[in-house]
Write an enzyme that holds these catalytic residues in place. Structure first.
Site, mmCIF file in Angstrom:
data_model
loop_
_atom_site.group_PDB
_atom_site.id
_atom_site.type_symbol
_atom_site.label_atom_id
_atom_site.label_comp_id
_atom_site.label_asym_id
_atom_site.label_seq_id
_atom_site.Cartn_x
_atom_site.Cartn_y
_atom_site.Cartn_z
ATOM 1 N N HIS B 27 0.830 -1.204 0.000
ATOM 2 C CA HIS B 27 0.000 0.000 0.000
ATOM 3 C C HIS B 27 0.863 1.252 0.000
ATOM 4 O O HIS B 27 1.210 1.772 1.063
ATOM 5 C CB HIS B 27 -0.910 -0.005 1.229
ATOM 6 C CG HIS B 27 -1.804 -1.202 1.323
ATOM 7 N ND1 HIS B 27 -1.335 -2.450 1.673
ATOM 8 C CD2 HIS B 27 -3.130 -1.349 1.097
ATOM 9 C CE1 HIS B 27 -2.347 -3.318 1.669
ATOM 10 N NE2 HIS B 27 -3.445 -2.691 1.320
ATOM 11 N N PHE B 430 -20.956 -12.496 24.284
ATOM 12 C CA PHE B 430 -20.545 -11.251 23.659
ATOM 13 C C PHE B 430 -19.038 -11.189 23.404
ATOM 14 O O PHE B 430 -18.519 -10.157 22.957
ATOM 15 C CB PHE B 430 -21.071 -10.048 24.433
ATOM 16 C CG PHE B 430 -22.580 -10.009 24.408
ATOM 17 C CD1 PHE B 430 -23.251 -10.135 23.203
ATOM 18 C CD2 PHE B 430 -23.330 -9.926 25.568
ATOM 19 C CE1 PHE B 430 -24.639 -10.161 23.157
ATOM 20 C CE2 PHE B 430 -24.722 -9.950 25.530
ATOM 21 C CZ PHE B 430 -25.377 -10.063 24.326
ATOM 22 N N HIS B 466 -28.472 -14.914 24.429
ATOM 23 C CA HIS B 466 -27.501 -14.711 25.502
ATOM 24 C C HIS B 466 -26.782 -15.990 25.914
ATOM 25 O O HIS B 466 -25.877 -15.945 26.742
ATOM 26 C CB HIS B 466 -28.201 -14.089 26.716
ATOM 27 C CG HIS B 466 -28.467 -12.619 26.554
ATOM 28 N ND1 HIS B 466 -29.181 -12.121 25.497
ATOM 29 C CD2 HIS B 466 -28.085 -11.542 27.287
ATOM 30 C CE1 HIS B 466 -29.237 -10.797 25.607
ATOM 31 N NE2 HIS B 466 -28.578 -10.426 26.672
#
Lengths: 656, 656
Positions: B27, B430, B466
């Protein structure tokens, strides 16, 4: 008797606290705090007809703060949906009740999406609003002309995905999206001042949203804010200043009402405060009637819509799309497959995916593509998919920006809305960024197609941050997700076909950056079996080589070396573990016989392959992180070149 | 000869385009676009000494836009770091070169963190800035008084995690954090107008940040902006208006310079434009000298600092902390373990984790805890950990807010900074939200401890959104991550001890919501073996039951039933697959003998357990999503109750 706003709202409050109390588990604070806003919305603004939850042109309502599930259960029940019954609500959070801890779209019509994982309801609503505008542009105001409403809490707004959703909605000018922010200044840990100092309205305005605040307990002020939002062409956030657990005199306004039952004493006190004298789960007749009337508000509008539909020139196409049926055009897609068999192509499977998409997007107009800013790398854009922009919602290609999680959630919302089949691309390694949305695709049983390219160390120089290693199997672990890793252009086309035909769940296509030879020159839809014999042993079979994607080519080379040494070997291409496991035991046993040495080759973690090779098999893969170098060097370095594998297989055979 | 700013900056540009050209991959656009800003920063502002990259009080520099890796390689080389050499740069992106495709902290001193996954470098920098302020509050200005600088691109700012990082930094008032935003208006897909309409400055200001714009190619204007940022007490975002690929006359300002080599022709044209006449990889002597001088700017300041340290009363403690060595206090922790063995406790392992933490946080002052708004559920706060706030950075507990990904990245940054051991909590499900940051903990080899509670259907009523099912094994798949699922209070204390002692990698503790009996009343640090025999068969052993966490209790009950039927069964508790796999083969074979029927019991997906049970074993688990109901009902429903498992084991034995 005239029923007051307070009485209507208190019916929600009573049901919420009673259900949580009975379950001895749940979140009463949010439903009690947002009861007034929800009452105004459902009795005056929301376009719906409780007798027809599937009405295509209904407004969509998303409870993004899904822990407050009793709010939506109360609303659906009170407005006269067939379910939940009061018995369902009595059984809140019990096995078999559709009133689950968090709202689940597959349990109850009227629950537009499954929420609970914070921020995603909001982001799915953005997808619904995109689908609405796209279908409006396609079918016109007569058939598609509805809004998307959301209730979100501080959690939804703090989550990172909110930034992506807000940015996308603002950029696309989704003025029919209106979000109520439950501004109760309480999170689980305490006051919001513990963790945030943000001027939320200013942030939304910075992203092209309209913001208005209101007193979330004053119906007139709520109306004022909604009317302002309706009049504004931008998406709107309505900050509703509320008191969490409002009505519970000793606990309201504190985090104590958030995630636990109020307790018998406080419930009794709340009944007194609210002037609610009835037994638990009993809603007085006049209040019940008033709510039922609200549930019928949309009846006439729906009838008119139905009349319009029945005479509409696009009726069949509209109904087909909303039903999720595919159009014809199989010939065209088959023609593409036949042309591949006749003229083999050596291309990267990401390129093969583009070729398949070119053929499909022409004949399946509901395919709506996109990429999280990797269009040229994911090869997701085709000639048929013009950009979908704020100036032209009829487009079929979304520049999602650098927003993987927001993209995935938006695709879930689009699929849930119906009428479109969303697909979107990023690098496989960044499945991590949107993983919980992929999980929600699977849980919600929606047709979302993930185009995940650069699927191994084969991407080369970008190095370990960009090289997926654990990702293939970690995605295979997600229930109801189909993960495909095709080995060539033919399998890629087959996998695309399977993905599009699958109505009840999401698909991941893991695709190579690097060119791969076309190994398949015969056979039809072999990928549908998940695993199949690509090459048969010539010498007496002692080995079965099992591989996926770019390593099938490696397996083919290993086989040549083994056969040259007099060892017969099959090559099994296994693009999908899930589909293979669904085959009859006899098929699987015939393909992977107990007597042969079974060898897996996949440029990823080996864990899990034991399921197919047994403990005495050999597993070639990468159990550490990758490295930055040209792909060919990496295959050698990590022991995945045929020259490295074949001797190890022969050695194992010698050991017997 | 006086060397001009342009000449200094062009040295970066030349090295970047030459290296990318040689690698035929990389890049060039970003390093060429940000060369001017980086030159001003490194030659005038950044506090560092290239001779001592490990100097504890150096400024931290984070290249969040990691794809522009040649920028930092050029800077480190030019300022005189021992590595990368020019040879290293010639081998950019080749196997064995420390100049990997994206910057990696374990390859080069001076690379403060591994970047590439967008948004995370910025978010790690927030963690570094937190660690700096915390250590400043602990050790004073004499020892800790530095800044954190970041270069970020549009990608870093669009990603959701940016919202979390910005919110956290603004809330904590981290005024020593200064971020340069490479405002080049280009992303991979094209102009930023394709995907965003955000007023970025306004968004930052809404979150308590200072914002200033500058011309990113005008050194005087860059200085003006930096000086303004330094003078402002808030964290600062400096919007640097730049031209991507600046210097490449035909491609600059377009996405063509972003991710591919410029090509020989354009490189030649750029040399002309830049007035750079030297061969590839050659930096003219005067320019090289000027850069080397810049690399020594900090020498004197560092010497003074070293002198201050040598006479400092807290020297030993500071050095211990920065080295990552643990203090004494083993007696205290051992005393806690002994007290458990003497007085068994029936508690949830999340509670046991709190008990272990209470004992540890008293004696290990560098433990800095927190939770993503689940403090009371994750049990992460102890008496010794007072809140860390903008008014008191000496605190040791962070209210991270509802920002899982931001929390995890901040913890990575804190650990990379050194001097603290961060731990933080959320629900296991999570882990999905922060998965790539967990991966970066593992890749970067940092000591970050994830406290992930509510680790199965045992959490009950919250339901499938959950309930983690696939998460345990999906985390086990991440290389260099240790995943522990302790079965009781004793194992929990042992796992915490292992986690804290592990210097070169992260740990996940998967902990139950529900109470569990204490099964261990003897033995010392058994968890260190990963798996061990908790109970021995009394009758002749025909079965080995292998379980983790809350299912060890289930295995113990199954064993009772089997023994009652005359079938001898061992119970193996396996808190960690990684540690078990690291044991000698004989140990593993003795524990899991080929002759016994091996049965795994874990309330998660069964895939992977075949590694331990073989194909003829039995795997009890959950291969679909969970459901909403009380935990005991769910264990029955999903066939994980002892009464359901024992008969199936007996049945299998009968089949032989």
């Amino acid at each position: 008797m005239t029923v007051s706003h307070d009485q209507l709202a208190n019916a929600i409050r009573a049901l919420a606290m009673d259900a949580v109390e009975a379950a001895n588990s749940g979140h009463p604070g949010m439903p009690m705090g947002m009861a007034d806003v929800a009452t105004v919305l459902f009795t005056e603004y929301l376009k719906f007809d409780s007798a027809e939850p599937g009405w295509a042109d209904r407004d969509r309502f998303v409870l993004s703060a899904g822990h407050g599930s009793m709010l939506i259960y109360a609303l659906l029940h009170l407005t006269g949906y067939a379910r939940p019954t009061i018995e369902d609500i009595r059984n809140f959070r019990q096995l078999g009740s559709p009133c689950a801890g968090h709202p689940e779209n597959f349990e109850l019509p009227g629950v537009e999406c499954t929420t609970g994982p914070l921020g995603q309801g909001f982001a799915m609503a953005v997808g619904m609003a995109i689908a609405e505008r796209h279908l409006n542009a396609t079918f016109g105001d007569d058939l598609v002309d509805h809004r998307t409403w959301v209730i979100a809490g501080d959690g939804c707004l703090q989550e990172g995905i909110n930034h992506e959703a807000v940015g996308l909605a603002g950029h696309l000018g989704l003025g029919r999206l209106i979000v109520f922010w439950d501004d109760n200044r309480i999170t689980i840990d305490g006051g919001t001042e513990l963790s945030t100092s943000e001027d939320i309205g200013a942030r939304y305005q910075a992203s092209g949203w309209h913001f208005v605040a209101c007193d979330g307990h004053n119906p007139a002020d709520i109306r004022r804010a909604i009317d302002e939002a309706l009049a504004d062409p931008r998406p709107s956030l309505i900050g509703c200043r509320t008191i969490i657990g409002k009505g519970a005199p000793n606990k309201q306004g504190t985090s104590k009402t958030h995630g636990s039952p109020l307790g018998a004493e406080e419930v009794a006190a709340a009944r007194q405060t609210l002037g609610w004298t009835d037994e638990p789960f009993v809603v007085p007749e006049p209040i019940r009637d008033a709510w039922l009337q609200a549930g019928k508000r949309g009846e006439a509008v729906r009838s008119e819509w139905t009349a319009r539909l029945s005479g509409h020139s696009q009726r069949d196409e509209f109904e087909r799309r909303m039903r999720g049926g595919l159009p014809g055009g199989d010939e065209k897609r088959n023609a593409y497959l036949e042309s591949l068999l006749a003229n083999p192509q050596k291309v990267a499977t990401r390129k093969a995916s583009e070729m398949a998409l070119e053929a499909m997007t022409v004949v399946i107009p509901e395919l709506v593509g996109g990429s999280a800013d990797l269009t040229g790398s994911n090869n997701t854009k085709t000639a048929a998919t013009k950009p979908l922009t704020r100036d032209d919602y009829s487009g079929r290609y979304l520049y999602y920006g650098i927003r993987e999680f927001g993209m995935a959630a938006a695709m879930n919302g689009m699929a849930l809305h119906g009428g479109v089949i969303p697909y979107g691309g990023t690098f496989l390694v960044f499945a991590d960024y949107m993983r919980n949305a992929i999980r929600l695709s699977a849980l919600q049983r929606v047709r979302v197609i993930y185009v995940l390219t650069h699927d191994s160390i084969g991407l080369g120089e970008d190095g370990p941050t960009h090289q997926p290693v654990e990702h293939l199997t970690s995605l295979r672990l997600i229930p109801n997700l189909h993960v495909y890793r095709p080995c060539d252009a033919v399998e890629t086309a087959e996998c695309w076909s399977l993905a599009v035909r699958r109505k009840d769940g999401p698909t991941v296509l893991a695709l190579s950056r690097q060119n791969l030879p076309q190994l398949r020159t015969s056979g039809r839809m072999e990928a549908a079996k998940g695993g199949y014999r690509l090459q048969q042993a010539e010498k007496p079979r002692r080995v079965v080589l099992i591989a996926s994607g770019s390593e099938v080519e490696v397996a083919v080379s290993v086989r040549e070396r083994l056969e040259a040494e007099g060892v017969g070997a099959d090559v099994v291409s296994m693009p999908s573990w899930e589909l293979f496991m669904a085959q009859p035991a006899e098929y699987r046993a015939e393909l992977l016989p107990a007597v042969a040495l079974k060898v897996s080759i996949e440029a990823g973690t080996t864990l899990g392959w034991e399921r197919f090779t047994g403990p005495d098999g050999l597993n070639f893969g990468i159990d550490g992180f990758g490295a930055s170098a040209p792909a060919a060097d990496l295959y050698k370095h990590f022991g995945l070149a045929p020259d490295s594998i074949a001797p190890k297989v022969l050695e194992r055979l010698k050991q017997g």
